[in-house]
Design a protein around this motif. Sequence first.
Motif, mmCIF file in Angstrom:
data_model
loop_
_atom_site.group_PDB
_atom_site.id
_atom_site.type_symbol
_atom_site.label_atom_id
_atom_site.label_comp_id
_atom_site.label_asym_id
_atom_site.label_seq_id
_atom_site.Cartn_x
_atom_site.Cartn_y
_atom_site.Cartn_z
ATOM 1 N N ASP A 1 14.371 14.056 31.568
ATOM 2 C CA ASP A 1 13.909 14.558 32.875
ATOM 3 C C ASP A 1 13.068 13.546 33.634
ATOM 4 O O ASP A 1 12.671 13.788 34.774
ATOM 5 N N ASP A 2 12.784 12.374 33.019
ATOM 6 C CA ASP A 2 11.984 11.350 33.697
ATOM 7 C C ASP A 2 12.823 10.082 33.838
ATOM 8 O O ASP A 2 12.942 9.289 32.899
ATOM 9 N N SER B 1 26.611 12.962 35.920
ATOM 10 C CA SER B 1 25.838 12.717 34.704
ATOM 11 C C SER B 1 26.007 11.259 34.293
ATOM 12 O O SER B 1 26.985 10.602 34.657
ATOM 13 N N PHE C 1 21.302 11.529 31.486
ATOM 14 C CA PHE C 1 20.745 12.198 32.661
ATOM 15 C C PHE C 1 21.801 13.124 33.244
ATOM 16 O O PHE C 1 22.990 12.809 33.247
ATOM 17 N N THR D 1 18.314 12.667 39.067
ATOM 18 C CA THR D 1 17.727 11.801 38.037
ATOM 19 C C THR D 1 18.571 10.544 37.806
ATOM 20 O O THR D 1 18.035 9.487 37.457
#
Length: 312
Positions: free
Chosen positions: A90-91, A233, A243, A248
């Motif tokens: 998520d980062d 993705s 991701f 992201t």
Amino acid sequence: MTDDREAFTARAEPLRRELLAHCYRMLGSPDEAEDAVQETYLRAWRAYPRFEERASMRVWLYRIATNASLDALDNRARRPLPSGLGAPADDPHAPPGPADLDVPWLRPIPDALVTPESADPAVVAAARASLRLALVAGLQYLPPRQRAVLILREVLGFPAAEVAEMLGLSVAGVKSLLQRARARLDEVAPSEDDADLAEPASAAEHLLLEQYIAAFERSDIEILERALRADASLELLPSRTWFAGKATCVPYLRTVLGAPGDWRLTPTRRNGQPAASVSYRGVPFGVAVLTITTTGIRRIVAFGFPELATPP
């Protein structure tokens, strides 16, 4: 002996490409698939004097290849992609996880090794569709015999009676394994709407692959942002990092684009899909396999294994 060898070679060798594709679907590794094909031909040559023509040469070789693959799968873990091992990161600004070379990662296979030598576009298209990364990744979740039955019945279209003969099962046993395999595959396989996929060699596929290559070679994140779908993705082997979603993927890609000229990409094909062999500052990096739809790039699987950057 020479006549037997020549007869065997003339009958068996034309099937090598499709047997390699079959073993790859079973094993998820081109190298292991090649080993299984070699074992298949060795076993078949030894048994050829006793081949009684009760089945066709093709059925006989598929039986041997399937059982060679099952032997190779004994006590071996499945070959995953990062998305099969955990939730997405998520980062996008955090560095990806370290390389995990203890995982027996799924590996892509070059189309050049398995594309049928056929003038029929429908035959080539069907073969490519049966090797897509999403399908092969899903097959790895199935127990070996379920995997074999599903491939032989659903992908290759062998009748249940022939599959039963190949695997030493009853027809009822084949039907039971197939039912369980279908249910399991529905649970675990990434969803791909075939109607949305861009046609191989279509203008849309060429354009989006060119945009992907241009974005990296020019270090232009705006090109990539336009090419990606909102639900795109990105998977980064050999780490477990991946991701989900353009929100992201794009910030992460911005951190790795570097300067213009850092990356060099060459168009190729893997698993029936558009791909690019990749080098970074002159050093082989790996290969990126793309899932391209009529509305943009939906999936990027970046295999960071330098040996994959060299054409077969």
